[in-house]
Design an enzyme around this catalytic site. Structure first.
Site: not given
Ligand code: ADP
Ligand code: MG
Length: 315
Positions: A14-15, A131, A215, A277
């Site tokens: 998202g970022n 979701k 994704k 992820k």
């Molecule tokens: P994206 O839009 O890139 O899919 P998400 O917000 O869905 O991003 O996922 C990334 C976020 O997951 C990070 O910004 C962090 O706040 C969170 N997160 C949750 N658990 C963890 C972890 N164990 N290690 C690192 N980040 C984590």
């Molecule tokens: Mg995400």
């Protein structure tokens, strides 16, 4: 002999795109720099992106159209995902082309592939839409949407109601041959945007499904199918942590699949954010020897691929 280029599938979080039209316009310029950095490190790149805020925005806009004009039927979610692929693809391919030209790379066309991704009709996710997408609604608005648009809505932590949709697993990338052909002719391809347009197979017909595919899982399948060397998941943190947000928090440089599975079972990764992820990374790393996944910050993509930062997930 020239060394074989490293083949990379990049999943943008998202970022990399921001939340509004103007934010996206600005964000794609930074994103394009990170991607072209990798091309200059002699990598072949395919780009996948998320679409959470964008598909919510499009879905709301199309619902407003229906409210204003009764002759306009509600827009299926699969069509909203298709619209988001085109809109995001447009901004990304424009910014990538400009960045390539700025660095004097003028022989690399950039193309967005509108991509359908088949899901199984029997995927249990359809029985449990989880979701949340789009805006918050009052109880009355939620009831109206359920009755008139067939939405499923859920109360979200005391903040109001939101539409929830199914998030089935990707089973097949319908346009994989076209994506591969573009890649192998030296083009920079954007594909499987928003996880792909979800479809189910009915005879010869691909029917749009009311779902949004993750994704992270779609990019894993794409990386496997293109026989990529790297799956790079670019997000809002530089590394993956265990005990995330706690005093014993520990950032990981290196993670093998068996430790990753242990940490998954221990609940170190939040569902809906880091968990998909890490699951996608493990799946890719296990799919063939030599395949590595990398989770890091957008701005650190190049440092990550050079082995200097990020969390590297391997067999
Ligand atoms: P994206 O839009 O890139 O899919 P998400 O917000 O869905 O991003 O996922 C990334 C976020 O997951 C990070 O910004 C962090 O706040 C969170 N997160 C949750 N658990 C963890 C972890 N164990 N290690 C690192 N980040 C984590
Ligand atoms: Mg995400």
């Amino acid at each position: 002999m020239m060394a074989k280029k490293k083949r990379i599938v990049i999943a943008l979080g998202g970022n990399a795109l921001g939340n509004t039209l103007s934010e996206q316009m600005a964000a794609v310029k930074i994103t394009a720099k990170a991607i072209v950095d990798l091309i200059q490190e002699d990598c072949e790149v395919v780009v996948v992106h998320g679409n959470g805020p964008q598909v919510g925005m499009i879905n709301n806009a199309m619902a407003a159209l229906t409210r204003e004009n009764a002759a306009q039927p509600n827009t299926p979610l699969s069509v909203c995902v298709a619209m988001s692929q085109a809109y995001i693809g447009y901004d990304l391919q424009n910014a990538l082309r400009e960045e390539l030209y700025n660095r004097n790379i003028k022989d690399m066309p950039v193309a967005t592939m509108i991509t359908q991704v088949r899901v199984e009709k029997e995927d249990p996710a359809f029985q449990n839409p989880s979701k949340p997408i789009g805006h918050f609604m009052t109880q009355e608005e939620a009831r109206f949407a359920e009755e008139n648009y067939g939405y499923v809505t859920k109360e979200d932590a005391g903040r109001g109601y939101r539409r929830v949709v199914a998030s089935p697993k990707p089973a097949e990338i319908v346009e994989i041959g076209a994506i591969r052909a573009l890649l192998e002719s030296g083009q920079l391809v954007i594909a499987c945007g928003g996880g792909g347009i979800p479809v189910t197979l009915e005879g010869n017909h691909l029917r749009g499904a009311s779902a949004v595919i993750d994704k992270d899982f779609a990019s894993c399948l794409l990386a496997e199918q293109l026989d990529a060397d790297f799956l790079i998941i670019l997000t809002a943190v530089e590394k993956v942590a265990i005990n995330f947000g706690k005093p014993e928090e520990k950032w990981l440089n290196d993670l093998n699949c068996s430790d990753a599975k242990k940490y998954i079972a221990e609940g170190h990764f939040a569902p809906g954010s880091m968990l998909p992820k890490v699951e996608a990374a493990v799946r890719f790393a296990e799919s063939k020897p030599g395949r590595t996944a990398l989770i890091t910050l957008l701005e650190k993509a190049k440092e990550g691929i050079l082995g200097n930062t990020g969390t590297h997930i391997h067999q």
